[in-house]
Design an enzyme around this catalytic site. Structure first.
Site, PDB file in Angstrom:
ATOM      1  NE  ARG A   3      49.455  45.243  41.449  1.00 37.95           N
ATOM      2  CZ  ARG A   3      48.364  45.157  40.726  1.00 37.95           C
ATOM      3  NH1 ARG A   3      48.411  45.454  39.440  1.00 37.95           N
ATOM      4  NH2 ARG A   3      47.221  44.782  41.264  1.00 37.95           N
TER       5      ARG A   3
ATOM      6  CE  LYS B 121      42.770  39.533  20.287  1.00 36.40           C
ATOM      7  NZ  LYS B 121      44.256  39.504  20.267  1.00 36.40           N
TER       8      LYS B 121
ATOM      9  CB  ALA C 143      42.811  41.910  30.448  1.00 36.59           C
TER      10      ALA C 143
ATOM     11  CD1 TRP D  22      40.374  36.495  32.256  1.00 34.84           C
ATOM     12  CD2 TRP D  22      42.492  35.890  32.547  1.00 34.84           C
ATOM     13  NE1 TRP D  22      40.622  35.447  31.411  1.00 34.84           N
ATOM     14  CE2 TRP D  22      41.920  35.045  31.571  1.00 34.84           C
ATOM     15  CE3 TRP D  22      43.825  35.695  32.886  1.00 34.84           C
ATOM     16  CZ2 TRP D  22      42.621  34.030  30.940  1.00 34.84           C
ATOM     17  CZ3 TRP D  22      44.537  34.683  32.254  1.00 34.84           C
ATOM     18  CH2 TRP D  22      43.939  33.863  31.300  1.00 34.84           C
TER      19      TRP D  22
ATOM     20  NE  ARG E  73      47.509  48.353  36.649  1.00 35.58           N
ATOM     21  CZ  ARG E  73      46.808  47.509  37.394  1.00 35.58           C
ATOM     22  NH1 ARG E  73      45.756  47.923  38.077  1.00 35.58           N
ATOM     23  NH2 ARG E  73      47.161  46.236  37.478  1.00 35.58           N
TER      24      ARG E  73
ATOM     25  N   GLY F 135      39.808  44.254  42.473  1.00 36.27           N
ATOM     26  CA  GLY F 135      38.683  45.160  42.592  1.00 36.27           C
ATOM     27  C   GLY F 135      38.931  46.487  41.918  1.00 36.27           C
TER      28      GLY F 135
ATOM     29  CD  GLN G 241      42.816  36.544  40.889  1.00 40.88           C
ATOM     30  OE1 GLN G 241      43.599  36.913  41.752  1.00 40.88           O
ATOM     31  NE2 GLN G 241      42.858  35.345  40.364  1.00 40.88           N
TER      32      GLN G 241
ATOM     33  CB  SER H 299      34.378  42.886  23.841  1.00 42.28           C
ATOM     34  OG  SER H 299      35.196  41.726  23.922  1.00 42.28           O
TER      35      SER H 299
ATOM     36  CG  HIS I 269      49.324  42.262  36.176  1.00 45.00           C
ATOM     37  ND1 HIS I 269      48.359  41.279  36.083  1.00 45.00           N
ATOM     38  CD2 HIS I 269      48.753  43.283  36.902  1.00 45.00           C
ATOM     39  CE1 HIS I 269      47.267  41.662  36.721  1.00 45.00           C
ATOM     40  NE2 HIS I 269      47.479  42.880  37.217  1.00 45.00           N
TER      41      HIS I 269
ATOM     42  CG  HIS J  24      50.320  40.756  39.860  1.00 43.73           C
ATOM     43  ND1 HIS J  24      50.523  39.994  40.990  1.00 43.73           N
ATOM     44  CD2 HIS J  24      49.216  41.503  40.099  1.00 43.73           C
ATOM     45  CE1 HIS J  24      49.578  40.268  41.867  1.00 43.73           C
ATOM     46  NE2 HIS J  24      48.764  41.177  41.353  1.00 43.73           N
TER      47      HIS J  24
ATOM     48  CD  GLU K 274      44.018  45.362  45.340  1.00 47.06           C
ATOM     49  OE1 GLU K 274      43.210  44.448  45.120  1.00 47.06           O
ATOM     50  OE2 GLU K 274      44.445  46.107  44.440  1.00 47.06           O
TER      51      GLU K 274
ATOM     52  CD  GLU L 269      46.570  46.362  30.140  1.00 47.58           C
ATOM     53  OE1 GLU L 269      47.706  45.874  30.292  1.00 47.58           O
ATOM     54  OE2 GLU L 269      45.520  45.708  30.335  1.00 47.58           O
TER      55      GLU L 269
END
Length: 530
Positions: free
Chosen positions: A286, A33, A40, A43, A382, A47, A45, A11, A347, A237, A114, A371
């Site tokens: 990363r 669940k 995720a 979470w 990624r 963008g 941040q 979801s 991450h 990350h 980024e 994912e």
């Protein structure tokens, strides 16, 4: 037995965008669940990457993605996603997602930059983009009459027609799902089933992921007979907040995008170190930054490094990073004057279930989005903020394919058979195995790997699989048992893939094979026949 046109397992952004697009004409079941807000996606941040600025180009975004992917990105998939990026953002804007405004540019929204991006192309909602997107979608999902939401339900296994009594052709007919509150396995039939369960970060001891990231969709698809690819590429990350009271708190890459500098701790000199590792410095991809931090921590014997953004004004930090600023303040860290202690953490799962550009898997009637998948977009690493974009683009394509598919007969599915099992007698077995798995995966299959470490991990995984299979065969299923079963399966896929790659590429770095082969090839695993 309930039957739906489409069963969506997971979801997050992929699952909810699928549900909203399908519900105009389909009866949809959306399985979560925990709650719809626990994913995720919520979470995230930084963008969403998209070609929005007139000075930016599709080719530039494609090239940045290919460079970050270290020679393993599928060019067709990459170009397809980038070409559809603006349409994805337009859809979210139409839904009312409150992206951060900027009246000084033509777009009307602020774009940040980024690591790995050559342009400012990250549209965001301050430093809580995922939460803003999810909040917007959740309201509409709950209000839609054609969407049935099953919160606190976890998939046990997919139902493959070929494995039922009497047999049939290979096709997914739905799933067995555990109702956690009622402690009962229910059968949900569906003409089409979609896996959008996210990644598998919880296979590691330290992760930025929520507790729901246990690789459920990847493991279920593998058991159902689907290929899985590139599981060795786990993105760590570089900057997770290092504090005993901050569990899995991510410090977005946008902090480095806005000029944040990585420093050694004062006891190690307090100096910048990224210029010695890569000419792109803090804005390197990363994998480069995470390895550099890992190297410096081991070299100096320190527990963390520091990320300093204090040169920006307090007003700037409040406007761009209000949540990070507030969370750090709760822990006694004033980011307007002090650097932030950070460490790398697992991450993102760059590999997953093999799909085509329509989200179709190897099993008829089964799709996968987000994912959970390996579409070819991410390659060996990624590019920042491409993940939410991937969710939306392939969700839309899966919707188109589902709606264009002819209706199929609705078979009668057998109920879940638990007549020969009993209640678990020693739950400590699950708890112990859970902690053991995450610890040795962190120690043996982390940022820097060796063949010897991987072989040790493989040996431990074999023993754990035997124990878990025995436990699963004898006792009633629980959420903890199902998640552990899935995590061990995913760990096995990660280690198998890592052992097969006899080179270093992207997120997979082996001391035994430090060179990169001239031509990169994906690692594709085929499940054994059952």
């Amino acid at each position: 037995m309930p039957h739906f046109d489409v069963l969506i397992i997971g979801s997050g952004l992929a699952g909810q965008s699928l549900a909203l697009r399908l519900a105009k004409t389909c009866r949809v079941a959306l399985v979560s669940k925990r709650t719809l807000a626990d994913s995720a996606s919520a979470w995230a941040q930084g963008g969403i990457a998209a070609v929005l600025d007139p000075s930016d180009t599709i080719q530039s975004h494609v090239e940045d993605t290919l460079i970050a992917g270290a020679g393993l990105c599928d060019l067709d998939a990459t170009r397809f996603v980038v070409e559809h990026s603006k349409a994805a953002i337009d859809w979210l804007i139409e839904l009312g997602v409150p992206f951060t405004p900027d009246t000084e540019n033509q777009l009307g929204f602020h774009l940040t930059r980024e690591g790995g991006h050559s342009q400012r192309r990250i549209i965001h909602a301050a430093d809580a983009t995922g939460a803003a997107v999810q909040a917007t979608l959740i309201d509409q999902v709950h209000q839609h009459p054609n969407i049935s939401v099953f919160e606190r339900h976890i998939a046990v296994d997919l139902i493959n027609a070929a494995r039922l009594k009497g047999g049939g052709r290979q096709r997914c007919l739905g799933a067995y799902v555990l109702d956690i509150d009622r402690d009962e396995v229910v059968t949900i039939g569906a003409t089409h089933t979609v896996l959008s369960t996210g990644g598998a970060g919880k296979v590691y001891l330290y992760t930025t992921n929520p507790d729901t990231a246990t690789g459920d969709g990847i493991a279920a698809a593998w058991r159902a007979g689907c290929r899985v690819a590139n599981m060795e590429f786990i993105q760590f990350h570089p900057t997770c907040l290092y504090h005993p009271h901050a569990k899995s708190y991510l410090i977005t890459e946008a902090v480095r995008g806005e000029g944040g500098k990585l420093l050694l701790p004062p006891e190690a000199g307090g100096t910048r170190f990224m210029p010695q590792h890569d000419p792109r410095e803090e804005l390197a991809p990363r994998d480069v930054v995470a390895r550099a931090i890992d190297f410096e921590m081991k070299k100096h014997g320190v527990d963390c490094v520091y990320l300093d953004i204090s040169h920006q004004s307090p007003e700037f930090l409040e406007a761009h990073f209000p949540n990070i600023k507030a969370r750090c303040a709760e822990l006694g860290i004033d980011i307007t004057r002090q650097p932030i202690p950070v460490v790398p953490a697992a991450h993102y799962t760059c590999g997953g279930v093999v799909t085509d550009l329509k989200g179709r898997t190897d099993l008829a009637g089964l799709y996968a989005v987000g994912e959970t998948t390996c579409t070819g977009l991410h390659g060996a690493n990624r590019l920042a903020s491409n993940s939410l974009l991937e969710c939306m683009v392939f969700a839309r394509e899966a919707v188109h394919d589902i709606l264009a598919s002819p209706a199929s007969a609705r078979p009668t599915l057998p109920d879940w058979d638990d007549s020969r099992v009993t209640d678990p007698d020693e739950m400590v077995v699950i708890t112990h195995n859970w902690h053991e798995l995450r610890r040795f995966m962190w120690d043996y299959v982390g940022i820097v790997r060796t063949t010897k470490r991987l072989e040790r991990a493989a040996h431990r995984i074999t023993l754990l699989q035997r124990e878990i299979h025995e436990f699963y065969s004898q006792f009633q299923v629980t959420r903890d048992l199902l998640e552990l079963r899935n995590l061990v399966q995913v760990a096995d896929l990660i280690v198998m893939s890592a052992l097969m790659r006899r080179e270093s590429r992207g997120l997979h770095y082996s001391r035994d094979f430090p060179d990169t082969d001239p031509v990169g090839k994906p690692t594709v695993l085929v499940p054994p026949p059952r």
